[in-house]
Scaffold this motif. Structure first.
Motif, PDB file in Angstrom:
ATOM      1  N   ALA A 235      91.734  13.461 -31.176  1.00  0.00           N
ATOM      2  CA  ALA A 235      91.658  14.340 -30.009  1.00  0.00           C
ATOM      3  C   ALA A 235      92.627  13.918 -28.911  1.00  0.00           C
ATOM      4  CB  ALA A 235      90.230  14.400 -29.472  1.00  0.00           C
ATOM      5  N   ALA A 236      93.854  13.593 -29.313  1.00  0.00           N
ATOM      6  CA  ALA A 236      94.849  13.140 -28.337  1.00  0.00           C
ATOM      7  C   ALA A 236      95.122  14.210 -27.282  1.00  0.00           C
ATOM      8  CB  ALA A 236      96.141  12.757 -29.048  1.00  0.00           C
ATOM      9  N   LEU A 237      95.133  15.497 -27.688  1.00  0.00           N
ATOM     10  CA  LEU A 237      95.381  16.573 -26.727  1.00  0.00           C
ATOM     11  C   LEU A 237      94.286  16.637 -25.668  1.00  0.00           C
ATOM     12  CD1 LEU A 237      96.943  19.078 -25.803  1.00  0.00           C
ATOM     13  CD2 LEU A 237      95.598  20.428 -27.438  1.00  0.00           C
ATOM     14  N   LEU A 238      93.038  16.467 -26.087  1.00  0.00           N
ATOM     15  CA  LEU A 238      91.924  16.512 -25.136  1.00  0.00           C
ATOM     16  C   LEU A 238      92.016  15.362 -24.143  1.00  0.00           C
ATOM     17  CD1 LEU A 238      89.257  17.796 -24.227  1.00  0.00           C
ATOM     18  CD2 LEU A 238      88.085  16.310 -25.859  1.00  0.00           C
ATOM     19  N   TRP A 239      92.345  14.165 -24.628  1.00  0.00           N
ATOM     20  CA  TRP A 239      92.416  13.015 -23.718  1.00  0.00           C
ATOM     21  C   TRP A 239      93.646  13.101 -22.805  1.00  0.00           C
ATOM     22  CZ3 TRP A 239      87.877  12.859 -24.521  1.00  0.00           C
ATOM     23  CH2 TRP A 239      87.261  12.612 -25.736  1.00  0.00           C
ATOM     24  N   GLY A 240      94.709  13.727 -23.297  1.00  0.00           N
ATOM     25  CA  GLY A 240      95.838  13.990 -22.406  1.00  0.00           C
ATOM     26  C   GLY A 240      95.462  14.960 -21.302  1.00  0.00           C
ATOM     27  N   LEU A 241      94.675  15.983 -21.653  1.00  0.00           N
ATOM     28  CA  LEU A 241      94.183  16.930 -20.652  1.00  0.00           C
ATOM     29  C   LEU A 241      93.260  16.235 -19.657  1.00  0.00           C
ATOM     30  CD1 LEU A 241      93.923  19.881 -19.693  1.00  0.00           C
ATOM     31  CD2 LEU A 241      92.012  20.121 -21.275  1.00  0.00           C
ATOM     32  N   LEU A 242      92.419  15.346 -20.162  1.00  0.00           N
ATOM     33  CA  LEU A 242      91.531  14.595 -19.270  1.00  0.00           C
ATOM     34  C   LEU A 242      92.342  13.723 -18.314  1.00  0.00           C
ATOM     35  CD1 LEU A 242      88.631  13.753 -18.507  1.00  0.00           C
ATOM     36  CD2 LEU A 242      88.787  11.976 -20.257  1.00  0.00           C
ATOM     37  N   ALA A 243      93.427  13.103 -18.823  1.00  0.00           N
ATOM     38  CA  ALA A 243      94.293  12.294 -17.953  1.00  0.00           C
ATOM     39  C   ALA A 243      94.935  13.149 -16.875  1.00  0.00           C
ATOM     40  CB  ALA A 243      95.362  11.600 -18.792  1.00  0.00           C
ATOM     41  N   PHE A 244      95.320  14.386 -17.227  1.00  0.00           N
ATOM     42  CA  PHE A 244      95.893  15.296 -16.237  1.00  0.00           C
ATOM     43  C   PHE A 244      94.878  15.617 -15.139  1.00  0.00           C
ATOM     44  CE2 PHE A 244      95.974  19.853 -15.073  1.00  0.00           C
ATOM     45  CZ  PHE A 244      97.082  19.831 -14.239  1.00  0.00           C
ATOM     46  N   LEU A 245      93.646  15.964 -15.514  1.00  0.00           N
ATOM     47  CA  LEU A 245      92.623  16.284 -14.521  1.00  0.00           C
ATOM     48  C   LEU A 245      92.306  15.072 -13.645  1.00  0.00           C
ATOM     49  CD1 LEU A 245      90.103  18.465 -16.569  1.00  0.00           C
ATOM     50  CD2 LEU A 245      91.665  19.226 -14.787  1.00  0.00           C
ATOM     51  N   CYS A 246      92.195  13.909 -14.263  1.00  0.00           N
ATOM     52  CA  CYS A 246      91.820  12.708 -13.513  1.00  0.00           C
ATOM     53  C   CYS A 246      92.944  12.214 -12.614  1.00  0.00           C
ATOM     54  CB  CYS A 246      91.402  11.600 -14.481  1.00  0.00           C
ATOM     55  SG  CYS A 246      89.839  11.927 -15.324  1.00  0.00           S
ATOM     56  N   SER A 247      94.170  12.700 -12.824  1.00  0.00           N
ATOM     57  CA  SER A 247      95.264  12.300 -11.937  1.00  0.00           C
ATOM     58  C   SER A 247      95.052  12.839 -10.525  1.00  0.00           C
ATOM     59  CB  SER A 247      96.605  12.796 -12.488  1.00  0.00           C
ATOM     60  OG  SER A 247      96.664  14.215 -12.477  1.00  0.00           O
ATOM     61  N   PHE A 248      94.193  13.861 -10.364  1.00  0.00           N
ATOM     62  CA  PHE A 248      93.890  14.395  -9.044  1.00  0.00           C
ATOM     63  C   PHE A 248      92.786  13.607  -8.348  1.00  0.00           C
ATOM     64  CE2 PHE A 248      95.740  17.961 -11.297  1.00  0.00           C
ATOM     65  CZ  PHE A 248      96.565  18.542 -10.350  1.00  0.00           C
ATOM     66  N   ILE A 249      92.148  12.687  -9.055  1.00  0.00           N
ATOM     67  CA  ILE A 249      91.048  11.904  -8.479  1.00  0.00           C
ATOM     68  C   ILE A 249      91.579  10.521  -8.124  1.00  0.00           C
ATOM     69  CG2 ILE A 249      88.700  11.065  -8.817  1.00  0.00           C
ATOM     70  CD1 ILE A 249      88.355  13.140 -10.995  1.00  0.00           C
ATOM     71  N   PRO A 250      91.826  10.238  -6.857  1.00  0.00           N
ATOM     72  CA  PRO A 250      92.412   8.946  -6.491  1.00  0.00           C
ATOM     73  C   PRO A 250      91.471   7.779  -6.807  1.00  0.00           C
ATOM     74  CG  PRO A 250      92.530  10.534  -4.680  1.00  0.00           C
ATOM     75  CD  PRO A 250      91.601  11.105  -5.703  1.00  0.00           C
ATOM     76  N   ASN A 251      92.073   6.656  -7.093  1.00  0.00           N
ATOM     77  CA  ASN A 251      91.391   5.367  -7.247  1.00  0.00           C
ATOM     78  C   ASN A 251      90.544   5.255  -8.518  1.00  0.00           C
ATOM     79  OD1 ASN A 251      92.417   4.571  -4.702  1.00  0.00           O
ATOM     80  ND2 ASN A 251      90.686   5.496  -3.661  1.00  0.00           N
ATOM     81  N   VAL A 252      89.692   6.226  -8.796  1.00  0.00           N
ATOM     82  CA  VAL A 252      88.745   6.094  -9.906  1.00  0.00           C
ATOM     83  C   VAL A 252      89.076   6.985 -11.092  1.00  0.00           C
ATOM     84  CG1 VAL A 252      86.855   5.376  -8.405  1.00  0.00           C
ATOM     85  CG2 VAL A 252      87.201   7.800  -8.869  1.00  0.00           C
ATOM     86  N   GLY A 253      89.994   7.929 -10.924  1.00  0.00           N
ATOM     87  CA  GLY A 253      90.299   8.843 -12.016  1.00  0.00           C
ATOM     88  C   GLY A 253      90.820   8.147 -13.254  1.00  0.00           C
ATOM     89  N   TYR A 254      91.586   7.079 -13.069  1.00  0.00           N
ATOM     90  CA  TYR A 254      92.152   6.331 -14.197  1.00  0.00           C
ATOM     91  C   TYR A 254      91.067   5.801 -15.119  1.00  0.00           C
ATOM     92  CZ  TYR A 254      94.148   2.249 -16.557  1.00  0.00           C
ATOM     93  OH  TYR A 254      94.504   1.317 -17.494  1.00  0.00           O
ATOM     94  N   PHE A 255      89.982   5.310 -14.540  1.00  0.00           N
ATOM     95  CA  PHE A 255      88.917   4.710 -15.351  1.00  0.00           C
ATOM     96  C   PHE A 255      88.158   5.775 -16.146  1.00  0.00           C
ATOM     97  CE2 PHE A 255      89.631   1.930 -11.688  1.00  0.00           C
ATOM     98  CZ  PHE A 255      89.905   0.733 -12.328  1.00  0.00           C
ATOM     99  N   PHE A 256      87.985   6.969 -15.568  1.00  0.00           N
ATOM    100  CA  PHE A 256      87.357   8.055 -16.331  1.00  0.00           C
ATOM    101  C   PHE A 256      88.255   8.502 -17.478  1.00  0.00           C
ATOM    102  CE2 PHE A 256      85.174   8.776 -12.156  1.00  0.00           C
ATOM    103  CZ  PHE A 256      83.892   8.513 -12.612  1.00  0.00           C
ATOM    104  N   ALA A 257      89.556   8.487 -17.257  1.00  0.00           N
ATOM    105  CA  ALA A 257      90.482   8.996 -18.263  1.00  0.00           C
ATOM    106  C   ALA A 257      90.650   8.041 -19.433  1.00  0.00           C
ATOM    107  CB  ALA A 257      91.845   9.279 -17.620  1.00  0.00           C
ATOM    108  N   ILE A 258      90.472   6.749 -19.217  1.00  0.00           N
ATOM    109  CA  ILE A 258      90.789   5.785 -20.264  1.00  0.00           C
ATOM    110  C   ILE A 258      89.599   5.471 -21.171  1.00  0.00           C
ATOM    111  CG2 ILE A 258      90.200   3.683 -18.986  1.00  0.00           C
ATOM    112  CD1 ILE A 258      92.710   2.405 -20.133  1.00  0.00           C
ATOM    113  N   ILE A 259      88.376   5.725 -20.727  1.00  0.00           N
ATOM    114  CA  ILE A 259      87.213   5.335 -21.526  1.00  0.00           C
ATOM    115  C   ILE A 259      87.151   6.049 -22.878  1.00  0.00           C
ATOM    116  CG2 ILE A 259      84.684   5.406 -21.595  1.00  0.00           C
ATOM    117  CD1 ILE A 259      84.661   4.752 -18.639  1.00  0.00           C
TER     118      ILE A 259
END
Length: 395
Positions: A235-259
Motif C-alpha cells: 500500500a505504498a500509494l496509500l502511505w504516500g497519500l497519508l504523508a501528503f495529508l500529514c505534511s499539513f500538520i506541523p510537528n506531529v504529522g510526521y509521526f502519524f505518517a511513519i507508523i
C-alpha cells in the motif's frame, strides 16, 4: 462629608472603573471556552465551510489572472469553481483507489497479524494482565480491524455525505460571492482600514503557506511512495497519500505518517526494512519541512512552535481531523481578527511568535554580545601581557 456631584466646581474627576486583571483574565478564558464549545457543537457544518473557504482563497489568483487578460467575470468565476472541483475530485479519486488496494491486500497478511496478536497477548500475560484482556488485545489485531481504523480515519474527513454536500455547494456559492469582495473591502476601508489591511495580509500569507505546503507535500508524498514501492512495502500509494495529508500538520504529522509504513515494512522485510523506512522518511521530512519550507514560506507564518503545536491540538479537538490540517490558517485567522486588525493590540504580536522586528533585535543583541565577549577577551589578554613580559625579563 458628602461627596460633591460630578461637574460642580472643586469636584475631582472620577476615573473610569477598571476591572482587576485577574477578573479580566478569568472572564476571557470563560468566554473562550464557551466559544470553543459552541464551535465544536457545529463542527459538522463549520469544518467543511472552513475547508472550502481556504481552498477558494488559494485558488482566487486564477480569477485575478483571467480578469487581467480581459476574461469576463462570470467565466473567471466558473474557472475558480472548476479548479477547486478538479483538485478535490483528483484527491478523492486517489483516496478511493488507495483504500481499495489496501483493503484488497489485507487478507494476505492475516497470518502475520495473527502472529503479532499472539505475541502481544503473551507479552501482556507475562506482565500480569488478565486472560480476558489478553484475548481482547489479541483479537483486536486482525486485518478487518486495521481496515476499519484506516477507513474510519479517512472517512471522517471525506466520506460523510453531508460534509460533501456542504463542500460542493459552498464551492459554487463562495466564488460567486467573491466577485464582490474587492468592492466590499473598498467600502469597509473608509470605516475599518486596519481590518481591511489585516485581511489582505491574511489572504496573502495563507495562500503562500497553503500553496507551498501543498506543493512540498505532493513532493514528499511522491518520494515516500516511490521509496516504499522500491522497498516492497504494501500500500505504498496509500502511505504516500497519508504523508501528503500529514505534511499539513506541523510537528506531529510526521509521526502519524511513519507508523503504518513501519508496521507493514516489518511484516514484509523485518527490521532492515523498518530501519530503511525510518531513514528515508527522516531524510525526506528533514530536507522538505526543516530546510526548504521555512525558506520558501518565509515570515508568512509568524507563530511560535509552542503556539503552532497547541493550535494543532486545539483545532483537532474542536472541529476534528480537518482542524488539524487547517490549524495554521485558522489560528492566523483568529490572530488577524483579534490582534492584527486592532492597532491597540499590535503589541501582542511578538508574544505570538517572532516578528521581523523581533528577529532584528535578536540579531542586534547577538552582535552586541559577541562584541562584548571579544572586548572582555582582549582586556584579559592585555592584563596577562605585562605579567608575561615580566616573567621573561632577565635578572
Amino acid at each position: 462629608m458628602s461627596a460633591e456631584s460630578p461637574g460642580l466646581p472643586g469636584t475631582p474627576e472620577r476615573t473610569p472603573t477598571r476591572f482587576p486583571r485577574g477578573t479580566v483574565i478569568l472572564v476571557g478564558l470563560a468566554s473562550f471556552t464557551v466559544v470553543a464549545i459552541g464551535i465544536s457543537g457545529i463542527r459538522g457544518i463549520l469544518a467543511p465551510v472552513l475547508l472550502t473557504l481556504i481552498l477558494v482563497i488559494c485558488v482566487s489568483p486564477v480569477r485575478v489572472a483571467l480578469e487581467k487578460r480581459g476574461v469576463p467575470s462570470g467565466v473567471a468565476t466558473l474557472a475558480v469553481m472548476l479548479s477547486v472541483f478538479v483538485l478535490l475530485g483528483g484527491f478523492f479519486y486517489i483516496v478511493f483507489v488507495a483504500l481499495g488496494q489496501f483493503v484488497a491486500m489485507l487478507p494476505s497478511y492475516s497470518s502475520q497479524f495473527a502472529e503479532i496478536g499472539t505475541n502481544i497477548g503473551n507479552w501482556l500475560s507475562s506482565i500480569g494482565i488478565s486472560q480476558a484482556q489478553v484475548q481482547a488485545a489479541a483479537q483486536s489485531v486482525n486485518p478487518s480491524n486495521v481496515a476499519g481504523v484506516v477507513a474510519g480515519a479517512f472517512g471522517s474527513v471525506v466520506s460523510i455525505t453531508g460534509a460533501l454536500v456542504i463542500i460542493f455547494t459552498m464551492i459554487i456559492l463562495m466564488p460567486a460571492d467573491a466577485v464582490f469582495a474587492p468592492t466590499i473591502l473598498k467600502q469597509l476601508s473608509d470605516r475599518q482600514p486596519h481590518m481591511v489591511r489585516a485581511l489582505g495580509e491574511y489572504t496573502s500569507n495563507v495562500r503562500r503557506y497553503m500553496v507551498v505546503t501543498t506543493l512540498l507535500g505532493v513532493a514528499q508524498g511522491v518520494l515516500n511512495a516511490l521509496a516504499l514501492a522500491i522497498m516492497h512495502v504494501p500500500a505504498a500509494l496509500l502511505w504516500g497519500l497519508l504523508a501528503f495529508l500529514c505534511s499539513f500538520i506541523p510537528n506531529v504529522g510526521y509521526f502519524f505518517a511513519i507508523i503504518p509504513p513501519i508496521v507493514f515494512g516489518f511484516l514484509v522485510g523485518g527490521w532492515p526494512t523498518v530501519i530503511a523506512v525510518v531513514i528515508v522518511y527522516g531524510v525526506i521530512n528533514a530536507v522538505i519541512q526543516s530546510v526548504i519550507q521555512p525558506r520558501v514560506v518565509g515570515h508568512a507564518v509568524s507563530l511560535s512552535q509552542t503556539i503552532t503545536f497547541f493550535s494543532v491540538l486545539f483545532w483537532a479537538v474542536v472541529i476534528g481531523p480537518i482542524g488539524a490540517i487547517l490549524a495554521i490558517p485558522l489560528t492566523l485567522l483568529g490572530k488577524t481578527i483579534l490582534i492584527d486588525s486592532d492597532p491597540s493590540a499590535l503589541w501582542y504580536r511578538p508574544a505570538m511568535g517572532p516578528t521581523d522586528e523581533t528577529r532584528k533585535l535578536m540579531k542586534s543583541d547577538d552582535v552586541e554580545a559577541k562584541n562584548q565577549r571579544r572586548a572582555l577577551k582582549a582586556e584579559k589578554h592585555a592584563l596577562r601581557a605585562p605579567a608575561d613580559d615580566d616573567s621573561t625579563t632577565p635578572e
